[in-house]
Design a protein around this motif. Structure first.
Motif, PDB file in Angstrom:
ATOM      1  N   LYS A 127      45.608  10.723 -14.949  1.00 46.58           N
ATOM      2  CA  LYS A 127      46.108  11.697 -13.985  1.00 46.58           C
ATOM      3  C   LYS A 127      45.884  11.178 -12.567  1.00 46.58           C
ATOM      4  CE  LYS A 127      45.473  15.782 -16.915  1.00 46.58           C
ATOM      5  NZ  LYS A 127      44.859  17.124 -17.006  1.00 46.58           N
ATOM      6  N   ASP A 132      45.356  13.640  -9.712  1.00 45.77           N
ATOM      7  CA  ASP A 132      44.044  14.239  -9.470  1.00 45.77           C
ATOM      8  C   ASP A 132      43.215  13.365  -8.535  1.00 45.77           C
ATOM      9  OD1 ASP A 132      44.782  16.260 -11.160  1.00 45.77           O
ATOM     10  OD2 ASP A 132      43.547  15.600 -12.859  1.00 45.77           O
ATOM     11  N   GLU A 183      44.556  13.820  -4.995  1.00 44.68           N
ATOM     12  CA  GLU A 183      44.099  15.056  -4.352  1.00 44.68           C
ATOM     13  C   GLU A 183      42.657  14.928  -3.867  1.00 44.68           C
ATOM     14  OE1 GLU A 183      45.820  17.638  -3.486  1.00 44.68           O
ATOM     15  OE2 GLU A 183      47.659  16.822  -4.369  1.00 44.68           O
TER      16      GLU A 183
END
Length: 262
Positions: free
Chosen positions: A29, A32, A35
């Motif tokens: 991911k 993620d 972020e």
């Protein structure tokens, strides 16, 4: 003899430098991670930040369709005073079990400035997400422009005719390209692969030298271990020196002086 030969930059011929870190895993991911790190202090100098998506083009019944697939990574971009792209920091899943972190600089100033940016970006990334390192590579692209459209590129004045890396057929061509690849061992447990592509083209009046030097570690190691003294970029010093060696070998002294090669 070289009054019409102009390096791509005022002080050197480097149009692009790319330092890459090969990670022996794909990130499930990457959004993620994006972020988490996009607000890290060290990345605030990148005004443009975004995700990378795999794109597939489908043609069915004369209809063109474009579909965005899974997210492959992310990219940060910074700009110079004129609005041109300066640095590009990127994470991208390249294979099922490999990803690549890279810093690309398109407004190269000097080696120390590039290394400082690389250390800053990698340290910022690892502060939120440590990772394993399998190999590293450094790629330089050197470019020259022959500004006289009415005369051929004086190949034997630009390239060293005594270099063992160049052959007579290349030197006597209208347009020529040579690709040189070598592999071997370095001190410290590294293996290396070096690839050099040398080309000149009288149609577009360009001379381009692409040099990539990749080093593979004997063992896969954590970035935090390799970066114990916060100077991971020093691992690229030998690749930087090999690039200089190639240029000193294949370019005449006059060409070297033009780009202030030391």
């Amino acid at each position: 003899m070289l009054e019409f030969l102009k390096p791509i930059s005022e002080n050197h011929s480097i149009s692009r430098a790319v330092a890459s870190v090969f990670i022996p895993q794909a990130f499930l991911k990457p959004q993620d991670i994006f972020e988490k790190i996009k607000e890290v202090e060290g990345f605030k100098g990148y005004p443009k930040k975004g995700l990378l998506k795999a794109t597939t083009i489908n043609i069915n019944n004369n209809n063109l369709g474009i579909s965005n697939e899974q997210i492959r990574g992310f990219i940060f971009e910074s700009y110079d005073d004129k609005g041109s792209i300066n640095n590009v920091f990127k994470l991208e899943n390249s294979k099922e079990n490999q990803s690549i972190l890279s810093l690309e600089n398109r407004k190269y100033k000097d080696w120390e400035t590039f290394k400082n940016q690389l250390d800053s970006d990698l340290n910022s990334f690892s502060s939120m997400n440590d990772f394993y390192v399998e190999a590293i590579s450094l790629n330089y692209r050197d470019e020259f422009i022959w500004t006289d459209r009415n005369s051929p590129i004086p190949v034997t004045d630009i390239f060293n005719i005594d270099s063992e890396l160049l052959n007579k057929k290349f030197l006597s061509s209208k347009n020529g390209t040579l690709v040189l690849i070598s592999q071997g061992n370095e001190e410290g447990g590294f293996t290396y692969e070096e690839k050099t592509e040398i080309s000149f083209n009288n149609d577009i009046k360009r001379i381009i030298i692409d040099h990539q030097y990749a080093q593979r570690f004997g063992d896969i190691k954590l970035f935090s271990t390799l970066n114990e003294h916060k100077n991971f970029s020093s691992l690229y010093d030998s690749a930087h020196l090999e690039n200089k060696k190639i240029l000193k070998d294949i370019l005449t002294v006059d060409s070297q002086n033009l780009i202030k090669l030391k």
